[in-house]
Motif scaffolding. Structure first.
Motif, PDB file in Angstrom:
ATOM      1  N   LEU A  89       0.833  -1.209   0.000  1.00  0.00           N
ATOM      2  CA  LEU A  89       0.000   0.000   0.000  1.00  0.00           C
ATOM      3  C   LEU A  89       0.868   1.260   0.000  1.00  0.00           C
ATOM      4  O   LEU A  89       0.481   2.293  -0.562  1.00  0.00           O
ATOM      5  CB  LEU A  89      -0.944  -0.011   1.200  1.00  0.00           C
ATOM      6  N   SER A  90       2.037   1.182   0.631  1.00  0.00           N
ATOM      7  CA  SER A  90       2.978   2.301   0.592  1.00  0.00           C
ATOM      8  C   SER A  90       3.446   2.557  -0.840  1.00  0.00           C
ATOM      9  O   SER A  90       3.552   3.711  -1.277  1.00  0.00           O
ATOM     10  CB  SER A  90       4.182   2.019   1.499  1.00  0.00           C
TER      11      SER A  90
ATOM     12  N   LEU B  14       1.321   9.583   3.286  1.00  0.00           N
ATOM     13  CA  LEU B  14       0.695   8.301   3.617  1.00  0.00           C
ATOM     14  C   LEU B  14       1.661   7.155   3.348  1.00  0.00           C
ATOM     15  O   LEU B  14       1.730   6.195   4.135  1.00  0.00           O
ATOM     16  CB  LEU B  14      -0.581   8.113   2.796  1.00  0.00           C
ATOM     17  N   ALA B  15       2.424   7.245   2.267  1.00  0.00           N
ATOM     18  CA  ALA B  15       3.397   6.201   1.946  1.00  0.00           C
ATOM     19  C   ALA B  15       4.428   6.058   3.055  1.00  0.00           C
ATOM     20  O   ALA B  15       4.802   4.936   3.429  1.00  0.00           O
ATOM     21  CB  ALA B  15       4.089   6.530   0.618  1.00  0.00           C
TER      22      ALA B  15
ATOM     23  N   ILE C 136       3.238   5.954  -5.739  1.00  0.00           N
ATOM     24  CA  ILE C 136       2.935   6.104  -7.168  1.00  0.00           C
ATOM     25  C   ILE C 136       1.825   7.130  -7.384  1.00  0.00           C
ATOM     26  O   ILE C 136       1.856   7.912  -8.342  1.00  0.00           O
ATOM     27  CB  ILE C 136       2.546   4.743  -7.778  1.00  0.00           C
ATOM     28  N   ASN C 137       0.863   7.157  -6.456  1.00  0.00           N
ATOM     29  CA  ASN C 137      -0.258   8.095  -6.564  1.00  0.00           C
ATOM     30  C   ASN C 137       0.096   9.497  -6.063  1.00  0.00           C
ATOM     31  O   ASN C 137      -0.753  10.396  -6.083  1.00  0.00           O
ATOM     32  CB  ASN C 137      -1.471   7.565  -5.791  1.00  0.00           C
ATOM     33  N   GLY C 138       1.319   9.668  -5.573  1.00  0.00           N
ATOM     34  CA  GLY C 138       1.757  10.984  -5.128  1.00  0.00           C
ATOM     35  C   GLY C 138       1.425  11.331  -3.700  1.00  0.00           C
ATOM     36  O   GLY C 138       1.688  12.450  -3.255  1.00  0.00           O
ATOM     37  N   ASN C 139       0.862  10.369  -2.944  1.00  0.00           N
ATOM     38  CA  ASN C 139       0.541  10.615  -1.530  1.00  0.00           C
ATOM     39  C   ASN C 139       1.723  10.128  -0.685  1.00  0.00           C
ATOM     40  O   ASN C 139       1.682   9.059  -0.072  1.00  0.00           O
ATOM     41  CB  ASN C 139      -0.741   9.877  -1.147  1.00  0.00           C
TER      42      ASN C 139
ATOM     43  N   VAL D  75      11.540  -2.828  -1.920  1.00  0.00           N
ATOM     44  CA  VAL D  75      10.829  -2.171  -3.024  1.00  0.00           C
ATOM     45  C   VAL D  75      10.151  -0.873  -2.575  1.00  0.00           C
ATOM     46  O   VAL D  75      10.249   0.159  -3.260  1.00  0.00           O
ATOM     47  CB  VAL D  75       9.788  -3.135  -3.644  1.00  0.00           C
ATOM     48  N   ALA D  76       9.456  -0.908  -1.433  1.00  0.00           N
ATOM     49  CA  ALA D  76       8.699   0.286  -0.989  1.00  0.00           C
ATOM     50  C   ALA D  76       9.576   1.522  -0.809  1.00  0.00           C
ATOM     51  O   ALA D  76       9.243   2.597  -1.323  1.00  0.00           O
ATOM     52  CB  ALA D  76       7.919  -0.027   0.287  1.00  0.00           C
TER      53      ALA D  76
END
Length: 231
Positions: A28-29, A40-41, A34-37, A85-86
């Motif tokens: 989810l991170s 939250l990541a 990727i979504n620019g948040n 990866v995260a």
């Protein structure tokens, strides 16, 4: 091994579910990055660290019988996602670049995080039951996620410093230096309280600096440096 013994229920235990929660947080991170948040990541990477820190404790408390090494493998595979990866995706997405040489540098450093993370986890799996150690060989892999997450949340994030830190920490993960297990109870208690403040997004800010995040970052950097210079 009979067909009955290969049923997933004969492998998985409560501690493995916690390892999967670690992996889910890491995944989810990645999506959040990727979504620019990015905030939250960063928080999700810290949550992944929490799950990673308690799965072994749960395994011991529940007398986990792991004759086939299922728990060790699911833990390492989850760590590869959450702490390999995260943070690599987080670093890449946190540094906005136009196509060119600098973007290639960011990409290569991000790739270095993944490579060193996988190498460290593989080495651990190979030596875990063969070499007696009192701590960790190489800087613990969750450290890269923790450093990048707290650095970003601190409000002091700088892309050049982030790249430098990522290179140093990645190389220290695969070095032969021994890092002791962190057992300072007062510091652990303070860190737990600060992490809770970050997760709940309680704003303790002075001059645009997030105090819980910067304190946690300094704790982690102190652990990294002091054990590096010790003989």
């Amino acid at each position: 091994m009979s067909n009955m013994e290969t049923d997933m229920k004969s492998f998985i235990a409560v501690s493995d579910i916690i390892s999967l929660l670690n992996m889910c947080s890491g995944f989810l991170s990645i999506i959040s990055s990727i979504n620019g948040n990015l905030e939250l990541a960063a928080i999700l990477m810290i949550i992944a660290i929490i799950f990673d820190s308690i799965d072994g404790w749960v395994a011991r408390k529940t007398n986990r019988q792991d004759d086939w090494g299922f728990g060790k493998n699911i833990d390492s595979l989850s760590d590869a996602i959450s702490f390999g990866v995260a943070p690599a995706i987080f670093l890449y997405c946190s540094i906005n670049t136009t196509p060119g040489f600098y973007q290639i540098i960011v990409l290569l450093v991000s790739l270095l995080i993944v490579i060193c993370g996988v190498l460290r986890l593989t080495r651990y799996n190979v030596i875990a039951e063969k070499i007696e150690t009192k701590g960790f060989i190489g800087f613990p892999i969750p450290g890269i996620s923790f450093i990048l997450a707290t650095f970003y949340l601190s409000g002091l994030f700088n892309p050049y410093v982030a790249l430098l830190l990522s290179i140093v920490v990645s190389l220290l993960m695969v070095c032969n230096r021994q890092y002791p297990k962190f057992d300072n109870i007062p510091i652990i208690a303070i860190s737990a309280a600060l992490i809770l403040l970050l997760i709940l997004q309680v704003k303790l800010v002075i001059y645009n600096i997030n105090l819980p995040a910067i304190i946690l970052l300094l704790f982690c950097l102190y652990y990294l440096i002091i054990n590096l210079i010790k003989r």
